[in-house]
Design a protein around this motif. Sequence first.
Motif, PDB file in Angstrom:
ATOM      1  N   SER A  20       0.804  -1.230   0.000  1.00 27.73           N
ATOM      2  CA  SER A  20       0.000   0.000   0.000  1.00 27.73           C
ATOM      3  C   SER A  20       0.832   1.272   0.000  1.00 27.73           C
ATOM      4  N   TRP A  21       2.158   1.150  -0.149  1.00 30.82           N
ATOM      5  CA  TRP A  21       3.030   2.330  -0.107  1.00 30.82           C
ATOM      6  C   TRP A  21       2.722   3.288  -1.272  1.00 30.82           C
ATOM      7  N   VAL A  22       2.684   4.548  -1.012  1.00 26.68           N
ATOM      8  CA  VAL A  22       2.356   5.637  -1.935  1.00 26.68           C
ATOM      9  C   VAL A  22       0.878   5.607  -2.346  1.00 26.68           C
ATOM     10  N   ASN A  26      -2.801   8.302  -0.808  1.00 22.31           N
ATOM     11  CA  ASN A  26      -2.356   9.366  -1.724  1.00 22.31           C
ATOM     12  C   ASN A  26      -3.098   9.273  -3.047  1.00 22.31           C
ATOM     13  N   GLN A  27      -3.125   8.069  -3.623  1.00 22.30           N
ATOM     14  CA  GLN A  27      -3.766   7.885  -4.932  1.00 22.30           C
ATOM     15  C   GLN A  27      -5.071   7.102  -4.823  1.00 22.30           C
ATOM     16  N   ALA A  28      -5.192   6.314  -3.772  1.00 21.49           N
ATOM     17  CA  ALA A  28      -6.370   5.448  -3.638  1.00 21.49           C
ATOM     18  C   ALA A  28      -7.115   5.750  -2.342  1.00 21.49           C
ATOM     19  N   PHE A  48      -1.178  -8.858   2.437  1.00 22.82           N
ATOM     20  CA  PHE A  48      -1.343  -7.423   2.194  1.00 22.82           C
ATOM     21  C   PHE A  48      -0.397  -6.663   3.135  1.00 22.82           C
ATOM     22  N   ASP A  49       0.484  -5.888   2.523  1.00 24.79           N
ATOM     23  CA  ASP A  49       1.551  -5.241   3.291  1.00 24.79           C
ATOM     24  C   ASP A  49       1.234  -3.771   3.573  1.00 24.79           C
ATOM     25  N   ASN A  50       1.610  -3.335   4.779  1.00 26.71           N
ATOM     26  CA  ASN A  50       1.357  -1.962   5.178  1.00 26.71           C
ATOM     27  C   ASN A  50       2.479  -1.492   6.100  1.00 26.71           C
ATOM     28  N   THR A 153      12.442  -8.315   9.608  1.00 28.70           N
ATOM     29  CA  THR A 153      13.289  -7.130   9.473  1.00 28.70           C
ATOM     30  C   THR A 153      13.103  -6.550   8.074  1.00 28.70           C
ATOM     31  N   SER A 154      13.477  -5.301   7.907  1.00 27.57           N
ATOM     32  CA  SER A 154      13.442  -4.719   6.566  1.00 27.57           C
ATOM     33  C   SER A 154      14.694  -3.889   6.353  1.00 27.57           C
ATOM     34  N   GLU A 155      15.483  -4.296   5.384  1.00 23.91           N
ATOM     35  CA  GLU A 155      16.734  -3.610   5.033  1.00 23.91           C
ATOM     36  C   GLU A 155      17.722  -3.587   6.190  1.00 23.91           C
ATOM     37  N   TRP A 209      10.275  -5.951  -2.113  1.00 20.80           N
ATOM     38  CA  TRP A 209       9.511  -4.757  -2.526  1.00 20.80           C
ATOM     39  C   TRP A 209      10.029  -4.116  -3.801  1.00 20.80           C
ATOM     40  N   SER A 210       9.154  -3.302  -4.387  1.00 18.14           N
ATOM     41  CA  SER A 210       9.435  -2.549  -5.623  1.00 18.14           C
ATOM     42  C   SER A 210       9.924  -3.410  -6.785  1.00 18.14           C
ATOM     43  N   PRO A 211       9.140  -4.426  -7.169  1.00 21.19           N
ATOM     44  CA  PRO A 211       9.554  -5.268  -8.304  1.00 21.19           C
ATOM     45  C   PRO A 211       9.674  -4.473  -9.596  1.00 21.19           C
ATOM     46  N   ALA A 213      10.680  -1.278  -9.620  1.00 24.99           N
ATOM     47  CA  ALA A 213      11.498  -0.101  -9.297  1.00 24.99           C
ATOM     48  C   ALA A 213      10.633   1.161  -9.372  1.00 24.99           C
ATOM     49  N   SER A 214       9.500   1.100  -8.662  1.00 31.87           N
ATOM     50  CA  SER A 214       8.541   2.217  -8.588  1.00 31.87           C
ATOM     51  C   SER A 214       7.862   2.529  -9.924  1.00 31.87           C
ATOM     52  N   GLY A 215       7.826   1.572 -10.821  1.00 32.63           N
ATOM     53  CA  GLY A 215       7.131   1.774 -12.101  1.00 32.63           C
ATOM     54  C   GLY A 215       8.097   1.896 -13.273  1.00 32.63           C
ATOM     55  N   GLY A 219       8.192   0.471 -18.166  1.00 32.72           N
ATOM     56  CA  GLY A 219       8.462   1.154 -19.434  1.00 32.72           C
ATOM     57  C   GLY A 219       7.679   2.451 -19.588  1.00 32.72           C
ATOM     58  N   LYS A 220       6.840   2.780 -18.597  1.00 37.70           N
ATOM     59  CA  LYS A 220       5.978   3.967 -18.738  1.00 37.70           C
ATOM     60  C   LYS A 220       6.750   5.275 -18.754  1.00 37.70           C
ATOM     61  N   TYR A 221       8.001   5.255 -18.268  1.00 40.02           N
ATOM     62  CA  TYR A 221       8.773   6.501 -18.201  1.00 40.02           C
ATOM     63  C   TYR A 221       9.701   6.697 -19.410  1.00 40.02           C
ATOM     64  N   SER A 229       1.325   9.580 -12.549  1.00 39.52           N
ATOM     65  CA  SER A 229       2.221   8.467 -12.184  1.00 39.52           C
ATOM     66  C   SER A 229       2.984   8.843 -10.911  1.00 39.52           C
ATOM     67  N   ARG A 230       3.619   7.831 -10.294  1.00 41.64           N
ATOM     68  CA  ARG A 230       4.307   8.061  -9.014  1.00 41.64           C
ATOM     69  C   ARG A 230       5.337   9.186  -9.119  1.00 41.64           C
ATOM     70  N   ALA A 231       6.083   9.201 -10.231  1.00 44.46           N
ATOM     71  CA  ALA A 231       7.146  10.209 -10.361  1.00 44.46           C
ATOM     72  C   ALA A 231       6.590  11.618 -10.539  1.00 44.46           C
ATOM     73  N   ALA A 287      -0.022  -1.154  -6.794  1.00 51.56           N
ATOM     74  CA  ALA A 287      -0.913  -0.743  -7.878  1.00 51.56           C
ATOM     75  C   ALA A 287      -1.705   0.474  -7.450  1.00 51.56           C
ATOM     76  N   SER A 288      -1.739   1.491  -8.307  1.00 53.55           N
ATOM     77  CA  SER A 288      -2.564   2.665  -8.006  1.00 53.55           C
ATOM     78  C   SER A 288      -3.939   2.514  -8.651  1.00 53.55           C
ATOM     79  N   ARG A 289      -4.049   1.561  -9.586  1.00 52.39           N
ATOM     80  CA  ARG A 289      -5.334   1.329 -10.269  1.00 52.39           C
ATOM     81  C   ARG A 289      -5.551  -0.171 -10.441  1.00 52.39           C
ATOM     82  N   GLU A 295      -2.974  -6.702 -14.796  1.00 51.06           N
ATOM     83  CA  GLU A 295      -1.777  -6.913 -15.627  1.00 51.06           C
ATOM     84  C   GLU A 295      -0.677  -7.628 -14.829  1.00 51.06           C
ATOM     85  N   ASN A 296      -0.431  -7.148 -13.618  1.00 54.21           N
ATOM     86  CA  ASN A 296       0.703  -7.671 -12.850  1.00 54.21           C
ATOM     87  C   ASN A 296       0.498  -9.119 -12.398  1.00 54.21           C
ATOM     88  N   MET A 297      -0.726  -9.465 -12.045  1.00 55.02           N
ATOM     89  CA  MET A 297      -0.971 -10.843 -11.576  1.00 55.02           C
ATOM     90  C   MET A 297      -0.727 -11.853 -12.691  1.00 55.02           C
TER      91      MET A 297
HETATM   92  P1  NDP Z   1       6.537  -1.339  -7.723  1.00 58.21           P
HETATM   93  O1  NDP Z   1       7.982  -1.099  -7.941  1.00 58.21           O
HETATM   94  O2  NDP Z   1       5.941  -2.478  -8.440  1.00 58.21           O
HETATM   95  O3  NDP Z   1       5.769   0.017  -8.083  1.00 58.21           O
HETATM   96  C1  NDP Z   1       4.378   0.042  -8.061  1.00 58.21           C
HETATM   97  C2  NDP Z   1       3.891   1.281  -8.801  1.00 58.21           C
HETATM   98  O4  NDP Z   1       4.256   1.197 -10.173  1.00 58.21           O
HETATM   99  C3  NDP Z   1       2.376   1.375  -8.783  1.00 58.21           C
HETATM  100  O5  NDP Z   1       1.900   1.984  -7.613  1.00 58.21           O
HETATM  101  C4  NDP Z   1       2.107   2.150 -10.030  1.00 58.21           C
HETATM  102  O6  NDP Z   1       2.391   3.524  -9.776  1.00 58.21           O
HETATM  103  C5  NDP Z   1       3.162   1.581 -10.984  1.00 58.21           C
HETATM  104  N1  NDP Z   1       2.671   0.374 -11.675  1.00 58.21           N
HETATM  105  C6  NDP Z   1       2.322  -0.823 -11.135  1.00 58.21           C
HETATM  106  N2  NDP Z   1       1.958  -1.692 -12.076  1.00 58.21           N
HETATM  107  C7  NDP Z   1       2.071  -1.059 -13.239  1.00 58.21           C
HETATM  108  C8  NDP Z   1       1.807  -1.449 -14.573  1.00 58.21           C
HETATM  109  N3  NDP Z   1       1.399  -2.677 -14.852  1.00 58.21           N
HETATM  110  N4  NDP Z   1       2.022  -0.539 -15.549  1.00 58.21           N
HETATM  111  C9  NDP Z   1       2.448   0.708 -15.268  1.00 58.21           C
HETATM  112  N5  NDP Z   1       2.682   1.147 -14.020  1.00 58.21           N
HETATM  113  C10 NDP Z   1       2.503   0.268 -13.004  1.00 58.21           C
HETATM  114  O7  NDP Z   1       6.238  -1.604  -6.178  1.00 58.21           O
HETATM  115  P2  NDP Z   1       6.201  -0.566  -4.937  1.00 58.21           P
HETATM  116  O8  NDP Z   1       7.358   0.351  -4.982  1.00 58.21           O
HETATM  117  O9  NDP Z   1       4.844   0.010  -4.845  1.00 58.21           O
HETATM  118  O10 NDP Z   1       6.435  -1.586  -3.753  1.00 58.21           O
HETATM  119  C11 NDP Z   1       5.466  -2.596  -3.498  1.00 58.21           C
HETATM  120  C12 NDP Z   1       5.185  -2.673  -2.021  1.00 58.21           C
HETATM  121  O11 NDP Z   1       6.380  -3.017  -1.324  1.00 58.21           O
HETATM  122  C13 NDP Z   1       4.728  -1.360  -1.358  1.00 58.21           C
HETATM  123  O12 NDP Z   1       3.374  -1.104  -1.544  1.00 58.21           O
HETATM  124  C14 NDP Z   1       5.053  -1.637   0.085  1.00 58.21           C
HETATM  125  O13 NDP Z   1       4.057  -2.429   0.662  1.00 58.21           O
HETATM  126  C15 NDP Z   1       6.353  -2.433  -0.019  1.00 58.21           C
HETATM  127  N6  NDP Z   1       7.526  -1.541   0.153  1.00 58.21           N
HETATM  128  C16 NDP Z   1       8.314  -1.747   1.255  1.00 58.21           C
HETATM  129  C17 NDP Z   1       9.393  -0.951   1.499  1.00 58.21           C
HETATM  130  C18 NDP Z   1      10.231  -1.205   2.718  1.00 58.21           C
HETATM  131  O14 NDP Z   1      11.098  -0.373   3.027  1.00 58.21           O
HETATM  132  N7  NDP Z   1      10.034  -2.289   3.421  1.00 58.21           N
HETATM  133  C19 NDP Z   1       9.765   0.168   0.622  1.00 58.21           C
HETATM  134  C20 NDP Z   1       8.889   0.284  -0.545  1.00 58.21           C
HETATM  135  C21 NDP Z   1       7.830  -0.555  -0.749  1.00 58.21           C
HETATM  136  P3  NDP Z   1       1.712   4.745 -10.575  1.00 58.21           P
HETATM  137  O15 NDP Z   1       0.467   4.249 -11.213  1.00 58.21           O
HETATM  138  O16 NDP Z   1       1.494   5.771  -9.541  1.00 58.21           O
HETATM  139  O17 NDP Z   1       2.754   5.184 -11.556  1.00 58.21           O
END
Ligand code: NDP
Length: 319
Positions: A20-22, A26-28, A48-50, A153-155, A209-211, A213-215, A219-221, A229-231, A287-289, A295-297
Amino acid sequence: MNYRHLGRAGIRVSELSLGSWVTFGNQADVDRAVEIMAAAYEYGVNFFDNAEVYAGGRAEEIMGEALKRLGWRRGSYLVSTKFYWGLYDNVNERNTLNRKRLIEGINGSLKRLGLEYVDIIFCHRPDPTTPIEETVWAMHNIIEWGKALYWGTSEWSAAEIVAAIEIAERHHLHKPITEQPQYNLFERQRVEKEYARLFKDYGYGATTWSPLASGLLSGKYLQGIPEGSRASLPGYEWLRDSILHPQRLEKVRALQPIATELGCTLSQLAIAWCLKNPNISTVITGASRVEQVHENMRALEVVEKLTPDVMQRIEAIFG
Ligand code: NDP
């Protein structure tokens, strides 16, 4: 959906999970969160992570309200939360894993989530100013009180994790069972090298986390920053440089022909690549939507297409 043991623990987590990060807060809003979580659950997501710090506590409130509306049986899903940064700018409440903070933290999170217990609590970062022993005892006590079932633990560095495990073993306390590290095509060092012995010798789990890399890996960027978008979000300027890094964008571009050949999207390829690592317990997606969840599943269908030859071609780009 396949399920993998969370390290050596008895519980199993879905290979893909949802965070649910970001997004949440914020978006949802709650309606959107219900839609996103319901879609994920239908694919078999059970984790479900929070974190208390996400959207300043709002992400937990939203997830809590969504869970109430969804009315799922408590045994059918796992919820996690994390502590470290805190919600208040006070000497004992900011950037800490002290006992007082952790115990007040879990009480606040349970209230916001509307749950009697969470399944996993994470120390969101290491705290070099608090003895690891104090943190281990606090996490153990929270579990003994039934407010959480497992902890992780985380990081943390491998050395800090081993120290925590050994303290717990010495005193017969609940040990940490899993890390939550970043893991994607750009960030591999810690999971693949530093933690190698943790997986082998201690059976430590990994909820990564961040499979994407935040989107970036979607390829959207490649064509700039899409609106919404997140950026593009205010407050996330710090992410922009790593997302718009020219060499990183070049690598994403080079990956496109492989995705096209496999008949999948870049996001699906990047997520499936994470799943090829047998040390990963679950890949936490974001996922913000709801369309992104769908798509991701479907990355699950791509994993078997990642033959040694394909993996080598990916390695040639990112290795
Ligand atoms: P991702 O790297 O997968 O980024 C997800 C974001 O990418 C979405 O919110 C969306 O952002 C965009 N996105 C997702 N799917 C698609 C798609 N199919 N096409 C285009 N854009 C897409 O993962 P997160 O960085 O969100 O990390 C996942 C989870 O990991 C977090 O929710 C959190 O629970 C955990 N986490 C833990 C951390 C820690 O320190 N322990 C740090 C960070 C995350 P948008 O639509 O806004 O562009």
